[in-house]
Design an enzyme around this catalytic site. Structure first.
Site, PDB file in Angstrom:
ATOM      1  N   GLY A 203       4.589   1.723 -11.016  1.00  0.00           N
ATOM      2  CA  GLY A 203       3.740   2.912 -10.951  1.00  0.00           C
ATOM      3  C   GLY A 203       3.639   3.662 -12.264  1.00  0.00           C
TER       4      GLY A 203
ATOM      5  CD1 TRP B 102      -2.280  -1.878   0.111  1.00  0.00           C
ATOM      6  CD2 TRP B 102      -3.099  -1.210   2.077  1.00  0.00           C
ATOM      7  NE1 TRP B 102      -3.399  -2.630   0.372  1.00  0.00           N
ATOM      8  CE2 TRP B 102      -3.916  -2.241   1.577  1.00  0.00           C
ATOM      9  CE3 TRP B 102      -3.418  -0.644   3.311  1.00  0.00           C
ATOM     10  CZ2 TRP B 102      -5.040  -2.704   2.265  1.00  0.00           C
ATOM     11  CZ3 TRP B 102      -4.529  -1.110   3.994  1.00  0.00           C
ATOM     12  CH2 TRP B 102      -5.335  -2.128   3.477  1.00  0.00           C
ATOM     13  CE  LYS B 103       4.482   1.043  -4.373  1.00  0.00           C
ATOM     14  NZ  LYS B 103       4.956   1.413  -5.693  1.00  0.00           N
TER      15      LYS B 103
ATOM     16  N   GLY C 185       1.312  -2.868  -6.321  1.00  0.00           N
ATOM     17  CA  GLY C 185       1.228  -1.552  -5.666  1.00  0.00           C
ATOM     18  C   GLY C 185      -0.151  -0.957  -5.861  1.00  0.00           C
ATOM     19  N   GLY C 186      -0.261  -0.063  -6.846  1.00  0.00           N
ATOM     20  CA  GLY C 186      -1.495   0.693  -7.080  1.00  0.00           C
ATOM     21  C   GLY C 186      -2.762  -0.151  -7.086  1.00  0.00           C
TER      22      GLY C 186
ATOM     23  CB  SER D  70       2.378  -1.548 -14.247  1.00  0.00           C
ATOM     24  OG  SER D  70       2.919  -0.258 -13.998  1.00  0.00           O
TER      25      SER D  70
ATOM     26  CG  HIS E 193       9.700  -1.064  -3.035  1.00  0.00           C
ATOM     27  ND1 HIS E 193       9.733   0.096  -3.753  1.00  0.00           N
ATOM     28  CD2 HIS E 193       8.657  -1.783  -3.514  1.00  0.00           C
ATOM     29  CE1 HIS E 193       8.739   0.092  -4.634  1.00  0.00           C
ATOM     30  NE2 HIS E 193       8.069  -1.041  -4.507  1.00  0.00           N
TER      31      HIS E 193
HETATM   32  P1  PGA Z   1       2.801  -0.751  -8.940  1.00  0.00           P
HETATM   33  O1  PGA Z   1       3.877  -0.919  -7.767  1.00  0.00           O
HETATM   34  O2  PGA Z   1       1.994  -2.023  -8.967  1.00  0.00           O
HETATM   35  O3  PGA Z   1       1.966   0.431  -8.536  1.00  0.00           O
HETATM   36  O4  PGA Z   1       3.549  -0.546 -10.195  1.00  0.00           O
HETATM   37  C1  PGA Z   1       4.546  -2.132  -7.573  1.00  0.00           C
HETATM   38  C2  PGA Z   1       5.509  -2.020  -6.416  1.00  0.00           C
HETATM   39  O5  PGA Z   1       6.066  -0.947  -6.211  1.00  0.00           O
HETATM   40  O6  PGA Z   1       5.733  -2.999  -5.693  1.00  0.00           O
END
Ligand code: PGA
Length: 254
Positions: free
Chosen positions: A173, A10-11, A234-235, A213, A95
């Site tokens: 991202g 989730w960052k 991530g997103g 992504s 990361h």
């Molecule tokens: P993302 O991020 O799916 O938004 O590209 C992946 C990650 O940073 O682990």
């Protein structure tokens, strides 16, 4: 066969309330998934409340980073034993955002992996090349360095449960994922490297995720690759529908 592992990072997103709402939706939708490891890595501020919500659930808790010392005067840092104490079973280490924004080196990654293993946390170790490194044909060399330095001085026993996430920096991202073939090529390289450093059995047992992504629209192609054992998302892990769909689409391959 390696068990698939899908993790959500989730960052620096979500308040406690937002995180709790999301967990309610995930639990409702994913409760009957048995053959895939599901891990959520929220910010530190959410770990305690989500940990309570995830007791006896099939969704496991992870953190996004740790510090290698066990305790002491390290303002702002969180140790492996504190993460264990709050109910984490996994921790993301190295990361690319930590490496690039916060100057994390392979040596630091190495110390963090050691600390995690000592506290019986499963490290999800991220490796990956930048766009300019890829364009200069340095991908394998970069990955090799990150693994050789990051995994320095570990026994086979220590290394065997760890998870690796191959995350090309240019795909994180950006909405531009690596193609399944591009990802598989590097995943195979990583597995061969592990076989060289440790042995074939260890290399065959270690799970290697792809990250960058990952979306419901591309997960099927990625997960069909023999050396892609899951995803670090991530997103798309910030919404109940997209993360659940990613996991559901992996079921036939689990
Ligand atoms: P993302 O991020 O799916 O938004 O590209 C992946 C990650 O940073 O682990």
């Amino acid at each position: 066969m390696r068990r698939l592992i899908i993790a959500g990072n989730w960052k620096m997103n979500k308040t406690i309330k937002e995180g709790e709402d999301l967990i309610v939706s995930f639990k409702r939708r994913l409760y009957n998934i048995e053959n895939i490891d599901i891990v959520l890595c929220p910010p530190y501020t959410l770990l305690s409340s989500l940990s309570d919500m995830l007791i006896s659930s099939n969704i496991k808790l992870g953190a996004q980073d740790l510090f290698w010392e066990n305790k002491g005067a390290y303002t702002g840092k969180i140790s492996a034993s504190q993460l264990k104490d709050v109910g984490c079973q996994y921790v993301i280490i190295g990361h690319s955002e930590r490496r690039h924004y916060f100057g994390e080196t392979d040596e630091m990654v190495n110390k963090k992996i050691k600390a995690a293993i000592k506290s019986a946390l499963v490290p999800i170790v991220c490796v990956g090349e930048t766009l300019s490194q890829r364009e200069q044909n340095q991908t394998f060399e970069v990955i090799k360095g990150q693994i050789q330095e990051g995994f320095k001085d570990f026994s086979q026993e220590e290394i065997k449960n760890l998870v690796i996430a191959y995350e090309p920096v240019w795909a994180i991202g950006t909405g531009r994922n690596a193609t399944a073939e591009q990802a598989e090529e590097v995943q195979v390289y990583i597995r061969n490297l592990l076989a060289e450093i440790y042995d074939k059995d260890i290399a065959q047992g270690i799970r290697i995720q792809y990250g960058g992504s990952v979306k419901p629209e591309n997960i099927e192609q990625l997960i069909q690759q023999p050396d892609i054992d899951g995803a670090l998302v991530g997103g798309a892990s910030l919404e109940a529908d997209s993360f659940s769909q990613i996991i559901e689409k992996c079921i036939p391959f689990s």
